[in-house]
Scaffold this motif. Sequence first.
Motif, PDB file in Angstrom:
ATOM      1  N   GLN A  28      77.211  -8.093 -42.250  1.00  0.00           N
ATOM      2  CA  GLN A  28      76.816  -6.847 -42.898  1.00  0.00           C
ATOM      3  C   GLN A  28      77.236  -6.875 -44.348  1.00  0.00           C
ATOM      4  O   GLN A  28      78.290  -7.416 -44.693  1.00  0.00           O
ATOM      5  CB  GLN A  28      77.504  -5.647 -42.248  1.00  0.00           C
ATOM      6  CG  GLN A  28      77.048  -5.307 -40.878  1.00  0.00           C
ATOM      7  CD  GLN A  28      77.803  -4.097 -40.343  1.00  0.00           C
ATOM      8  OE1 GLN A  28      78.862  -3.740 -40.829  1.00  0.00           O
ATOM      9  NE2 GLN A  28      77.234  -3.466 -39.333  1.00  0.00           N
ATOM     10  N   TYR A  29      76.417  -6.272 -45.167  1.00  0.00           N
ATOM     11  CA  TYR A  29      76.781  -6.038 -46.555  1.00  0.00           C
ATOM     12  C   TYR A  29      77.390  -4.644 -46.625  1.00  0.00           C
ATOM     13  O   TYR A  29      77.194  -3.817 -45.725  1.00  0.00           O
ATOM     14  CB  TYR A  29      75.553  -6.152 -47.460  1.00  0.00           C
ATOM     15  CG  TYR A  29      75.047  -7.573 -47.572  1.00  0.00           C
ATOM     16  CD1 TYR A  29      75.773  -8.530 -48.269  1.00  0.00           C
ATOM     17  CD2 TYR A  29      73.864  -7.963 -46.964  1.00  0.00           C
ATOM     18  CE1 TYR A  29      75.327  -9.829 -48.358  1.00  0.00           C
ATOM     19  CE2 TYR A  29      73.406  -9.265 -47.058  1.00  0.00           C
ATOM     20  CZ  TYR A  29      74.145 -10.197 -47.759  1.00  0.00           C
ATOM     21  OH  TYR A  29      73.710 -11.486 -47.851  1.00  0.00           O
ATOM     22  N   PRO A  30      78.162  -4.351 -47.677  1.00  0.00           N
ATOM     23  CA  PRO A  30      78.832  -3.038 -47.753  1.00  0.00           C
ATOM     24  C   PRO A  30      77.889  -1.840 -47.599  1.00  0.00           C
ATOM     25  O   PRO A  30      78.263  -0.834 -46.991  1.00  0.00           O
ATOM     26  CB  PRO A  30      79.482  -3.053 -49.139  1.00  0.00           C
ATOM     27  CG  PRO A  30      79.748  -4.496 -49.396  1.00  0.00           C
ATOM     28  CD  PRO A  30      78.584  -5.224 -48.770  1.00  0.00           C
ATOM     29  N   ASN A  31      76.664  -1.941 -48.132  1.00  0.00           N
ATOM     30  CA  ASN A  31      75.744  -0.805 -48.011  1.00  0.00           C
ATOM     31  C   ASN A  31      75.115  -0.701 -46.620  1.00  0.00           C
ATOM     32  O   ASN A  31      74.366   0.223 -46.357  1.00  0.00           O
ATOM     33  CB  ASN A  31      74.633  -0.903 -49.062  1.00  0.00           C
ATOM     34  CG  ASN A  31      73.731  -2.105 -48.858  1.00  0.00           C
ATOM     35  OD1 ASN A  31      74.160  -3.141 -48.364  1.00  0.00           O
ATOM     36  ND2 ASN A  31      72.477  -1.968 -49.244  1.00  0.00           N
ATOM     37  N   VAL A  35      74.578   2.466 -41.780  1.00  0.00           N
ATOM     38  CA  VAL A  35      73.232   2.347 -41.228  1.00  0.00           C
ATOM     39  C   VAL A  35      72.589   1.106 -41.837  1.00  0.00           C
ATOM     40  O   VAL A  35      72.817   0.777 -42.998  1.00  0.00           O
ATOM     41  CB  VAL A  35      72.393   3.618 -41.508  1.00  0.00           C
ATOM     42  CG1 VAL A  35      72.200   3.840 -42.985  1.00  0.00           C
ATOM     43  CG2 VAL A  35      71.067   3.570 -40.788  1.00  0.00           C
ATOM     44  N   TRP A  36      71.795   0.400 -41.036  1.00  0.00           N
ATOM     45  CA  TRP A  36      71.162  -0.814 -41.540  1.00  0.00           C
ATOM     46  C   TRP A  36      70.116  -0.456 -42.588  1.00  0.00           C
ATOM     47  O   TRP A  36      69.389   0.532 -42.462  1.00  0.00           O
ATOM     48  CB  TRP A  36      70.507  -1.597 -40.405  1.00  0.00           C
ATOM     49  CG  TRP A  36      69.862  -2.855 -40.900  1.00  0.00           C
ATOM     50  CD1 TRP A  36      70.490  -4.049 -41.104  1.00  0.00           C
ATOM     51  CD2 TRP A  36      68.506  -3.052 -41.268  1.00  0.00           C
ATOM     52  NE1 TRP A  36      69.598  -4.970 -41.580  1.00  0.00           N
ATOM     53  CE2 TRP A  36      68.368  -4.382 -41.698  1.00  0.00           C
ATOM     54  CE3 TRP A  36      67.383  -2.237 -41.297  1.00  0.00           C
ATOM     55  CZ2 TRP A  36      67.162  -4.913 -42.130  1.00  0.00           C
ATOM     56  CZ3 TRP A  36      66.188  -2.762 -41.735  1.00  0.00           C
ATOM     57  CH2 TRP A  36      66.084  -4.090 -42.136  1.00  0.00           C
ATOM     58  N   SER A  37      70.039  -1.258 -43.628  1.00  0.00           N
ATOM     59  CA  SER A  37      68.993  -1.105 -44.640  1.00  0.00           C
ATOM     60  C   SER A  37      68.588  -2.502 -45.105  1.00  0.00           C
ATOM     61  O   SER A  37      69.292  -3.486 -44.884  1.00  0.00           O
ATOM     62  CB  SER A  37      69.485  -0.274 -45.827  1.00  0.00           C
ATOM     63  OG  SER A  37      70.575  -0.913 -46.454  1.00  0.00           O
ATOM     64  N   TRP A  38      67.430  -2.572 -45.737  1.00  0.00           N
ATOM     65  CA  TRP A  38      66.938  -3.852 -46.233  1.00  0.00           C
ATOM     66  C   TRP A  38      67.910  -4.456 -47.232  1.00  0.00           C
ATOM     67  O   TRP A  38      68.541  -3.734 -48.006  1.00  0.00           O
ATOM     68  CB  TRP A  38      65.591  -3.672 -46.924  1.00  0.00           C
ATOM     69  CG  TRP A  38      64.456  -3.435 -45.984  1.00  0.00           C
ATOM     70  CD1 TRP A  38      63.978  -2.215 -45.602  1.00  0.00           C
ATOM     71  CD2 TRP A  38      63.676  -4.411 -45.312  1.00  0.00           C
ATOM     72  NE1 TRP A  38      62.940  -2.378 -44.720  1.00  0.00           N
ATOM     73  CE2 TRP A  38      62.726  -3.726 -44.531  1.00  0.00           C
ATOM     74  CE3 TRP A  38      63.675  -5.797 -45.291  1.00  0.00           C
ATOM     75  CZ2 TRP A  38      61.813  -4.385 -43.743  1.00  0.00           C
ATOM     76  CZ3 TRP A  38      62.753  -6.446 -44.504  1.00  0.00           C
ATOM     77  CH2 TRP A  38      61.835  -5.742 -43.737  1.00  0.00           C
ATOM     78  N   VAL A  39      68.017  -5.770 -47.213  1.00  0.00           N
ATOM     79  CA  VAL A  39      68.764  -6.475 -48.243  1.00  0.00           C
ATOM     80  C   VAL A  39      67.981  -6.298 -49.540  1.00  0.00           C
ATOM     81  O   VAL A  39      66.751  -6.327 -49.546  1.00  0.00           O
ATOM     82  CB  VAL A  39      68.917  -7.972 -47.878  1.00  0.00           C
ATOM     83  CG1 VAL A  39      69.572  -8.746 -48.995  1.00  0.00           C
ATOM     84  CG2 VAL A  39      69.696  -8.119 -46.579  1.00  0.00           C
ATOM     85  N   HIS A  40      68.713  -6.098 -50.638  1.00  0.00           N
ATOM     86  CA  HIS A  40      68.055  -5.821 -51.917  1.00  0.00           C
ATOM     87  C   HIS A  40      67.053  -6.925 -52.259  1.00  0.00           C
ATOM     88  O   HIS A  40      67.314  -8.118 -52.072  1.00  0.00           O
ATOM     89  CB  HIS A  40      69.095  -5.699 -53.028  1.00  0.00           C
ATOM     90  CG  HIS A  40      68.541  -5.151 -54.290  1.00  0.00           C
ATOM     91  ND1 HIS A  40      68.008  -5.947 -55.262  1.00  0.00           N
ATOM     92  CD2 HIS A  40      68.419  -3.881 -54.734  1.00  0.00           C
ATOM     93  CE1 HIS A  40      67.580  -5.196 -56.261  1.00  0.00           C
ATOM     94  NE2 HIS A  40      67.835  -3.935 -55.970  1.00  0.00           N
TER      95      HIS A  40
END
Length: 82
Positions: A28-31, A35-40
Amino acid sequence: MPLALSFIFIGFFIWIAENIATFLGAWQYPNQQDVWSWVHLGKISSWFLLVIISFVIVAQLKHLKESRAGRKKNGEAKKIAI
């Protein structure tokens, strides 16, 4: 297909794989902690650069290996201290 375009496609597909891996919880990335979100989308450029650097390193190593093999064949091999 132009070489640069193929590098962009490779970077894009690695980015897709990264999104799948984060969705499935491999990391996981900090953001993504709540909740899961797209990788930038900007990460595609990082993968693009990695692909270019990898190709350059492999090409240089192949060239070095061929030049050493040629010298060895001609009896000109020298020991290189590492």
